[in-house]
Scaffold this active site. Structure first.
Site, PDB file in Angstrom:
ATOM      1  N   HIS A 236       0.858  -1.199   0.000  1.00  0.00           N
ATOM      2  CA  HIS A 236       0.000   0.000   0.000  1.00  0.00           C
ATOM      3  C   HIS A 236       0.890   1.244   0.000  1.00  0.00           C
ATOM      4  O   HIS A 236       1.974   1.242   0.597  1.00  0.00           O
ATOM      5  CB  HIS A 236      -0.903  -0.013   1.239  1.00  0.00           C
ATOM      6  CG  HIS A 236      -1.969   1.032   1.199  1.00  0.00           C
ATOM      7  ND1 HIS A 236      -1.720   2.339   1.556  1.00  0.00           N
ATOM      8  CD2 HIS A 236      -3.261   0.979   0.813  1.00  0.00           C
ATOM      9  CE1 HIS A 236      -2.842   3.041   1.393  1.00  0.00           C
ATOM     10  NE2 HIS A 236      -3.788   2.237   0.954  1.00  0.00           N
TER      11      HIS A 236
ATOM     12  N   GLU B 214      -3.656   2.437  -7.372  1.00  0.00           N
ATOM     13  CA  GLU B 214      -4.078   3.505  -6.461  1.00  0.00           C
ATOM     14  C   GLU B 214      -3.174   4.718  -6.642  1.00  0.00           C
ATOM     15  O   GLU B 214      -2.080   4.777  -6.059  1.00  0.00           O
ATOM     16  CB  GLU B 214      -3.971   3.020  -5.015  1.00  0.00           C
ATOM     17  CG  GLU B 214      -4.819   1.817  -4.702  1.00  0.00           C
ATOM     18  CD  GLU B 214      -5.158   1.762  -3.223  1.00  0.00           C
ATOM     19  OE1 GLU B 214      -6.337   1.843  -2.900  1.00  0.00           O
ATOM     20  OE2 GLU B 214      -4.245   1.678  -2.390  1.00  0.00           O
TER      21      GLU B 214
ATOM     22  N   SER C 231     -10.162   7.392  -3.084  1.00  0.00           N
ATOM     23  CA  SER C 231     -11.386   8.172  -2.865  1.00  0.00           C
ATOM     24  C   SER C 231     -12.587   7.628  -3.640  1.00  0.00           C
ATOM     25  O   SER C 231     -13.378   8.404  -4.175  1.00  0.00           O
ATOM     26  CB  SER C 231     -11.140   9.654  -3.181  1.00  0.00           C
ATOM     27  OG  SER C 231     -10.151  10.180  -2.306  1.00  0.00           O
TER      28      SER C 231
HETATM   29  C1  PEP Z   1      -6.827   3.102   0.365  1.00  0.00           C
HETATM   30  O1  PEP Z   1      -6.486   3.262   1.513  1.00  0.00           O
HETATM   31  O2  PEP Z   1      -6.413   2.129  -0.251  1.00  0.00           O
HETATM   32  C2  PEP Z   1      -7.726   4.080  -0.235  1.00  0.00           C
HETATM   33  C3  PEP Z   1      -7.986   3.973  -1.501  1.00  0.00           C
HETATM   34  O3  PEP Z   1      -8.232   5.070   0.603  1.00  0.00           O
HETATM   35  P1  PEP Z   1      -9.401   6.122   0.239  1.00  0.00           P
HETATM   36  O4  PEP Z   1     -10.536   5.323  -0.379  1.00  0.00           O
HETATM   37  O5  PEP Z   1      -9.788   6.717   1.539  1.00  0.00           O
HETATM   38  O6  PEP Z   1      -8.832   7.091  -0.714  1.00  0.00           O
END
Ligand code: PEP
Length: 254
Positions: free
Chosen positions: A98, A170, A215
């Protein structure tokens, strides 16, 4: 089922929830999406709540994952948790690499690769995260960075093993910021990731689920999850509210 890949939505609860709050949230998730079979669903609580959440979700279709693991099977690694220990609790997944672990805890592609190897050997499904920072995107380096992390993290993964793994694209600038990649921005990177998997591993690339994370909320989930190469979501903030998480899961069911 679209694209011959079962959509997969996972909630990353990060360092939130006491044991009783985790139990309550897991019960709520179970009640809302626990019998859904067309979408694979998982929640990833802190280590401290894994056993309890596994217990709550045992008779449902919702799986449980950890947010990290160590790459060694056992040994003198104070504070770390091994894949076997996670699997032994009844967990099926582990999030690896992550961006918070890469940025705040110094995880490297080589370290991610070792953890991916350990997870596959230990019969857990790794959810391997990759993504560029805003600075890297603005410098036009998105593909270079994302594909570098992809190649680095998958260094020891064979073509036969590839479909046992889940990827999460991500973009770091979209995590916890309320800024989401547009449907087109996300799809462009997902498509490029799948092309790279095809170049290296052939047709099995079409069986690999690539989640989008950053998000994701009920109001943007449908557009993102409707893209041809987006196979679900890794959800942070919105996974802490069962109604929002369930709405995202239902958006994947299209
Ligand atoms: C995450 O922690 O993997 C993430 C995508 O967080 P958020 O949805 O809050 O952006």
């Amino acid at each position: 089922m679209k694209k011959n890949r079962k959509p997969f939505v996972a909630g990353n609860w990060k360092m939130h929830n006491t044991l009783s709050a985790a139990r309550t949230l897991a019960i709520d998730v179970r009640e809302r999406v626990g019998s859904l079979t067309e979408v694979e669903v998982a929640v990833c609580p802190s280590f401290t709540a894994l056993a309890t959440v596994v217990d709550v979700l045992r008779s449902s279709a919702v799986g449980v994952g950890a947010q990290n693991c160590h790459h060694e099977a056992k040994g003198a690694f104070t504070g770390e948790v091994a894949v076997d220990q996670i699997a032994d609790l009844g967990c099926r997944y582990v999030i690896i690499g992550h961006s918070e672990r890469r940025q705040l805890f110094g995880e490297t592609d080589a370290g991610v690769a070792r953890k991916v190897r350990a997870a596959l050997d230990g019969k857990l499904t790794p959810i391997m995260c990759i993504g560029e920072t805003l600075q890297e995107r603005e410098a036009g380096r998105t593909f270079e960075v994302v594909l570098g992390q992809l190649d680095g993290g998958l260094a020891s993964v064979t073509s036969d093993e590839l479909s046992r793994l889940v990827l999460a694209y991500e973009p770091v600038w979209a995590i916890g910021t309320g800024k989401t990649a547009s449907d087109e921005q996300a799809e462009e990177v997902h498509d490029r990731i799948r092309q790279r998997l095809r170049e290296k591993h052939g047709a099995v690339a079409d069986a690999v689920r690539i989640q989008y994370g950053g998000s994701v909320k009920p109001d943007n989930a449908k557009g993102l999850l409707g893209q041809p190469n987006i196979d679900g979501a890794l959800v942070g903030g919105a996974s802490l509210k069962a109604d929002a998480f369930a709405a995202i899961v239902l958006a994947a069911h299209q």
